[in-house]
Design an enzyme around this catalytic site. Sequence first.
Site, short mmCIF file in Angstrom:
data_model
loop_
_atom_site.label_atom_id
_atom_site.label_comp_id
_atom_site.label_asym_id
_atom_site.label_seq_id
_atom_site.Cartn_x
_atom_site.Cartn_y
_atom_site.Cartn_z
N VAL A 36 -62.15 44.90 -53.13
CA VAL A 36 -63.44 44.24 -52.94
C VAL A 36 -64.58 45.22 -52.63
O VAL A 36 -65.74 44.83 -52.61
CB VAL A 36 -63.38 43.13 -51.85
CG1 VAL A 36 -62.62 41.92 -52.36
CG2 VAL A 36 -62.81 43.64 -50.55
N SER A 90 -66.28 39.73 -36.23
CA SER A 90 -65.31 40.02 -35.17
C SER A 90 -66.02 40.01 -33.82
O SER A 90 -67.22 40.32 -33.74
CB SER A 90 -64.70 41.39 -35.39
OG SER A 90 -63.97 41.79 -34.24
N TYR A 108 -65.85 50.03 -37.08
CA TYR A 108 -65.47 48.62 -37.28
C TYR A 108 -66.54 47.69 -36.71
O TYR A 108 -66.97 46.74 -37.37
CB TYR A 108 -64.12 48.40 -36.61
CG TYR A 108 -63.55 47.01 -36.76
CD1 TYR A 108 -62.95 46.60 -37.95
CD2 TYR A 108 -63.59 46.10 -35.70
CE1 TYR A 108 -62.41 45.33 -38.08
CE2 TYR A 108 -63.05 44.83 -35.82
CZ TYR A 108 -62.46 44.45 -37.01
OH TYR A 108 -61.92 43.19 -37.13
N ALA A 109 -66.96 47.96 -35.47
CA ALA A 109 -67.96 47.11 -34.82
C ALA A 109 -69.28 47.12 -35.60
O ALA A 109 -69.93 46.09 -35.76
CB ALA A 109 -68.18 47.55 -33.38
N ALA A 110 -69.65 48.31 -36.11
CA ALA A 110 -70.89 48.40 -36.90
C ALA A 110 -70.77 47.56 -38.18
O ALA A 110 -71.70 46.85 -38.57
CB ALA A 110 -71.20 49.86 -37.23
N ILE A 139 -56.39 38.03 -32.65
CA ILE A 139 -55.55 37.12 -33.42
C ILE A 139 -54.26 37.83 -33.82
O ILE A 139 -54.30 39.00 -34.24
CB ILE A 139 -56.30 36.65 -34.71
CG1 ILE A 139 -57.73 36.18 -34.39
CG2 ILE A 139 -55.51 35.56 -35.43
CD1 ILE A 139 -57.86 35.02 -33.44
P1 NAD Z 1 -54.58 41.82 -42.20
O1 NAD Z 1 -54.52 43.31 -42.24
O2 NAD Z 1 -53.34 41.05 -41.92
O3 NAD Z 1 -55.20 41.25 -43.56
C1 NAD Z 1 -56.29 41.87 -44.21
C2 NAD Z 1 -56.16 41.61 -45.69
O4 NAD Z 1 -57.26 42.26 -46.36
C3 NAD Z 1 -54.86 42.18 -46.27
O5 NAD Z 1 -54.25 41.24 -47.13
C4 NAD Z 1 -55.35 43.41 -47.03
O6 NAD Z 1 -54.53 43.78 -48.11
C5 NAD Z 1 -56.74 42.93 -47.49
N1 NAD Z 1 -57.58 44.06 -47.89
C6 NAD Z 1 -57.78 45.24 -47.21
N2 NAD Z 1 -58.58 46.05 -47.92
C7 NAD Z 1 -58.91 45.39 -49.06
C8 NAD Z 1 -59.70 45.73 -50.18
N3 NAD Z 1 -60.34 46.89 -50.30
N4 NAD Z 1 -59.83 44.81 -51.18
C9 NAD Z 1 -59.19 43.61 -51.09
N5 NAD Z 1 -58.42 43.24 -50.05
C10 NAD Z 1 -58.28 44.13 -49.05
O7 NAD Z 1 -55.70 41.49 -41.14
P2 NAD Z 1 -56.19 40.11 -40.49
O8 NAD Z 1 -55.97 40.24 -39.04
O9 NAD Z 1 -55.66 38.94 -41.24
O10 NAD Z 1 -57.77 40.27 -40.72
C11 NAD Z 1 -58.53 39.45 -41.58
C12 NAD Z 1 -60.00 39.60 -41.20
O11 NAD Z 1 -60.20 39.15 -39.86
C13 NAD Z 1 -60.49 41.05 -41.24
O12 NAD Z 1 -61.80 41.10 -41.76
C14 NAD Z 1 -60.51 41.44 -39.78
O13 NAD Z 1 -61.42 42.46 -39.51
C15 NAD Z 1 -60.90 40.13 -39.14
N6 NAD Z 1 -60.55 40.04 -37.72
C16 NAD Z 1 -59.25 40.09 -37.32
C17 NAD Z 1 -58.96 40.02 -35.97
C18 NAD Z 1 -57.56 40.04 -35.45
O14 NAD Z 1 -57.39 40.05 -34.22
N7 NAD Z 1 -56.53 40.05 -36.29
C19 NAD Z 1 -60.01 39.90 -35.04
C20 NAD Z 1 -61.31 39.86 -35.48
C21 NAD Z 1 -61.57 39.93 -36.84
#
Ligand code: NAD
Length: 241
Positions: free
Chosen positions: A59, A136, A149-151, A182
């Site tokens: 993406v 986030s 990440y925060a930025a 999460i």
């Molecule tokens: P995860 O690592 O389990 O899933 C992330 C997904 O994004 C994976 O399937 C990965 O392959 C895909 N991905 C990564 N780079 C990519 C790219 N260049 N193109 C296409 N797909 C790509 O993580 P998650 O915890 O499910 O996180 C999902 C979202 O939630 C993220 O944006 C993360 O920053 C946000 N988030 C997560 C948490 C948490 O505590 N888990 C907290 C706040 C925000």
Amino acid sequence: MNNTVTIVTGGAQGIGRAISELIAQKGGDIAIFDVIDGSEAKASILSKGRRCEFYKVDVSDLQAVQNAVDSVVKDLGRVDNLVNNAGITIDKLLVRMKEEDWDSVIRINLKSVFNCTKSVIRHMLKTGGSIVNISSIAGVMGNPGQANYAASKAGIIGFTKSIAREYAERAIRVNAIAPGFIRTKMTDSLDEKTKELTLAAVPLKRLGEPEDIANAVYFLLSRYGSYITGEVINVNGGLHM
Ligand code: NAD
């Protein structure tokens, strides 16, 4: 959500997969964009009786995203909703953070949101649509070791509000969700002490599940969120309020 088509980035696992599954359960069709194999997620959605296509796409690559969105329109007929969920972390203190650590996180977490939103918006101009961006708690509060990440996640909030204002008159709603801690592969890698300290600070006394975020995304995408745009919803068990 009946018979709508929703693109979910990073939908092969974690929060993105939970979002895809819930929307399918509610009667929507799904297009998953991910860099890892999405065949298991696809099979699970098909088993719910909904259509699902998986596109292997990075993406952060605008041309690849534009091609994938064109394929979605060809394969599934339309695009009603977009969930910008794909993201990564490369956590380091600033003194150790390399330029490439900064660039990769900004490119994958923030530029991807520009790429995907720009590519779908022209398909939504006549029909309206709904976009949810996954920010986030780090983007709202900041977090040591996560400046990149925060930025990126704070950038998503500014982007969300700007695009919400830009396309409200076209009936396109744009909102963000700021998850707390999460339980997914992203947080699995954190050490036990960090997990314990975080849990102790959560008023609801549990870590979040991917389904907690999926529920909020569904609310915003569906008719229940029809008068909400430009909003950021914290889903964090009270960790930040
Ligand atoms: P995860 O690592 O389990 O899933 C992330 C997904 O994004 C994976 O399937 C990965 O392959 C895909 N991905 C990564 N780079 C990519 C790219 N260049 N193109 C296409 N797909 C790509 O993580 P998650 O915890 O499910 O996180 C999902 C979202 O939630 C993220 O944006 C993360 O920053 C946000 N988030 C997560 C948490 C948490 O505590 N888990 C907290 C706040 C925000």
